[in-house]
Design a protein around this motif. Structure first.
Motif, short mmCIF file in Angstrom:
data_model
loop_
_atom_site.label_atom_id
_atom_site.label_comp_id
_atom_site.label_asym_id
_atom_site.label_seq_id
_atom_site.Cartn_x
_atom_site.Cartn_y
_atom_site.Cartn_z
N GLY A 106 0.82 -1.22 0.00
CA GLY A 106 0.00 0.00 0.00
C GLY A 106 0.85 1.26 0.00
N THR A 107 1.84 1.29 0.87
CA THR A 107 2.75 2.44 0.93
C THR A 107 3.60 2.54 -0.33
OG1 THR A 107 2.83 2.21 3.34
CG2 THR A 107 4.52 3.56 2.32
N GLY A 108 4.11 1.40 -0.78
CA GLY A 108 4.95 1.40 -1.98
C GLY A 108 4.19 1.81 -3.23
N SER A 109 2.95 1.35 -3.37
CA SER A 109 2.17 1.74 -4.54
C SER A 109 1.78 3.21 -4.48
CB SER A 109 0.94 0.85 -4.70
OG SER A 109 0.10 0.97 -3.58
N SER A 110 1.51 3.72 -3.29
CA SER A 110 1.23 5.15 -3.15
C SER A 110 2.45 5.98 -3.55
CB SER A 110 0.84 5.49 -1.72
OG SER A 110 -0.36 4.86 -1.39
N LEU A 111 3.61 5.55 -3.10
CA LEU A 111 4.85 6.24 -3.50
C LEU A 111 5.03 6.21 -5.01
CD1 LEU A 111 7.48 5.17 -0.84
CD2 LEU A 111 6.91 7.50 -1.48
N LEU A 112 4.84 5.04 -5.59
CA LEU A 112 5.03 4.89 -7.03
C LEU A 112 4.06 5.75 -7.83
CD1 LEU A 112 6.57 3.40 -9.28
CD2 LEU A 112 4.78 1.66 -9.19
N ILE A 113 2.79 5.75 -7.44
CA ILE A 113 1.78 6.55 -8.14
C ILE A 113 2.11 8.03 -8.04
CG2 ILE A 113 -0.64 7.27 -8.07
CD1 ILE A 113 -1.31 4.36 -7.28
N LEU A 114 2.47 8.50 -6.86
CA LEU A 114 2.76 9.92 -6.70
C LEU A 114 4.05 10.33 -7.40
CD1 LEU A 114 1.59 10.57 -3.04
CD2 LEU A 114 0.40 11.10 -5.16
N ILE A 115 5.05 9.46 -7.40
CA ILE A 115 6.30 9.78 -8.12
C ILE A 115 6.04 9.87 -9.61
CG2 ILE A 115 8.56 8.84 -8.78
CD1 ILE A 115 8.77 7.79 -5.87
N LEU A 116 5.28 8.93 -10.15
CA LEU A 116 4.95 8.98 -11.58
C LEU A 116 4.12 10.21 -11.92
CD1 LEU A 116 4.21 5.22 -12.30
CD2 LEU A 116 6.23 6.54 -12.95
N THR A 117 3.24 10.60 -11.02
CA THR A 117 2.43 11.80 -11.25
C THR A 117 3.28 13.06 -11.22
OG1 THR A 117 0.55 10.68 -10.24
CG2 THR A 117 0.40 13.06 -10.49
N VAL A 118 4.26 13.10 -10.32
CA VAL A 118 5.15 14.26 -10.26
C VAL A 118 5.92 14.41 -11.58
CG1 VAL A 118 7.27 15.12 -9.15
CG2 VAL A 118 5.36 14.37 -7.77
N VAL A 119 6.21 13.31 -12.22
CA VAL A 119 6.89 13.36 -13.52
C VAL A 119 5.91 13.67 -14.64
CG1 VAL A 119 8.17 11.97 -15.19
CG2 VAL A 119 8.72 11.81 -12.77
N TRP A 120 4.71 13.11 -14.58
CA TRP A 120 3.76 13.21 -15.67
C TRP A 120 3.08 14.59 -15.79
CZ3 TRP A 120 -1.70 13.62 -15.47
CH2 TRP A 120 -2.33 13.45 -16.69
N VAL A 121 2.73 15.20 -14.65
CA VAL A 121 1.97 16.46 -14.69
C VAL A 121 2.75 17.59 -15.38
CG1 VAL A 121 0.89 18.27 -13.29
CG2 VAL A 121 0.46 15.88 -12.78
N PRO A 122 4.03 17.82 -15.08
CA PRO A 122 4.74 18.89 -15.80
C PRO A 122 4.84 18.62 -17.30
CG PRO A 122 5.99 18.26 -13.88
CD PRO A 122 4.87 17.28 -14.02
N VAL A 123 5.05 17.36 -17.67
CA VAL A 123 5.12 17.03 -19.10
C VAL A 123 3.77 17.29 -19.75
CG1 VAL A 123 5.43 15.11 -20.72
CG2 VAL A 123 6.97 15.37 -18.78
N GLN A 124 2.70 16.90 -19.09
CA GLN A 124 1.36 17.13 -19.60
C GLN A 124 1.08 18.63 -19.71
OE1 GLN A 124 -0.57 14.68 -20.50
NE2 GLN A 124 -2.47 15.74 -20.84
N ARG A 125 1.51 19.39 -18.73
CA ARG A 125 1.29 20.84 -18.73
C ARG A 125 2.05 21.49 -19.88
NH1 ARG A 125 4.17 24.92 -16.28
NH2 ARG A 125 5.40 23.43 -15.13
N LEU A 126 3.27 21.07 -20.13
CA LEU A 126 4.06 21.68 -21.20
C LEU A 126 3.52 21.36 -22.58
CD1 LEU A 126 7.66 21.16 -19.84
CD2 LEU A 126 6.38 23.28 -19.99
N PHE A 127 3.04 20.13 -22.78
CA PHE A 127 2.56 19.76 -24.10
C PHE A 127 1.13 20.21 -24.37
CE2 PHE A 127 5.98 16.50 -23.88
CZ PHE A 127 6.70 17.00 -24.94
N ASN A 128 0.37 20.58 -23.33
CA ASN A 128 -1.01 21.01 -23.54
C ASN A 128 -1.22 22.50 -23.32
OD1 ASN A 128 -2.04 18.54 -24.26
ND2 ASN A 128 -2.46 17.94 -22.16
N SER A 129 -0.16 23.23 -23.13
CA SER A 129 -0.35 24.67 -22.91
C SER A 129 -0.37 25.43 -24.22
CB SER A 129 0.73 25.22 -22.02
OG SER A 129 2.00 25.01 -22.60
#
Length: 132
Positions: free
Chosen positions: A109-132
């Motif tokens: 549970g803790t490991g999957s939460s870490l993994l999801i949030l780490i991937l989101t920290v990487v994904w959101v800026p990329v998404q923001r840059l390509f959709n702005s």
């Protein structure tokens, strides 16, 4: 499964990841609201709150306005879901530390939460840059 060091690190890193995601999502909201504000500026004075001017807009501006608001709604749901993921991971990490529950449930549970949030920290800026 996990050691005390793993849960201690997770309990410290999860809030940091949530802060980073919150900042990135706020930048996404600001970009979406700038689109809405630019379209609202073209409305006659006093009609913005009534939306009577909306039918007078060109179709491209109408679709941009709808896209910005629909996209903001999706980001609100995504932020709420990520907050829930954070909460689950943090509670499991603190339970493991406080009560010595070093079980597979707390570890995955803790490991999957870490993994999801780490991937989101990487994904959101990329998404923001390509959709702005």
């Amino acid at each position: 499964m996990g050691t005390e060091a793993f849960y201690t690190t997770a309990a410290q890193v999860l809030p940091t990841l949530l802060i980073a995601i919150t900042l990135e999502v706020s930048l996404v909201f600001q970009a979406r609201m700038r689109v809405v504000e630019r379209i609202n500026e073209s409305a006659p004075a006093g009609l913005v709150e009534h939306y009577k001017w909306f039918a007078q807009l060109p179709p491209i501006q109408q679709s941009a306005w709808r896209w910005a608001l629909a996209s903001s709604t999706r980001w609100v749901w995504a932020a709420a879901l990520l907050g829930l993921v954070f909460l689950v991971g943090e509670v499991l990490a603190l339970l493991a530390l406080g009560f010595r529950w070093f079980t597979p449930l707390t570890f995955f549970g803790t490991g999957s939460s870490l993994l999801i949030l780490i991937l989101t920290v990487v994904w959101v800026p990329v998404q923001r840059l390509f959709n702005s």
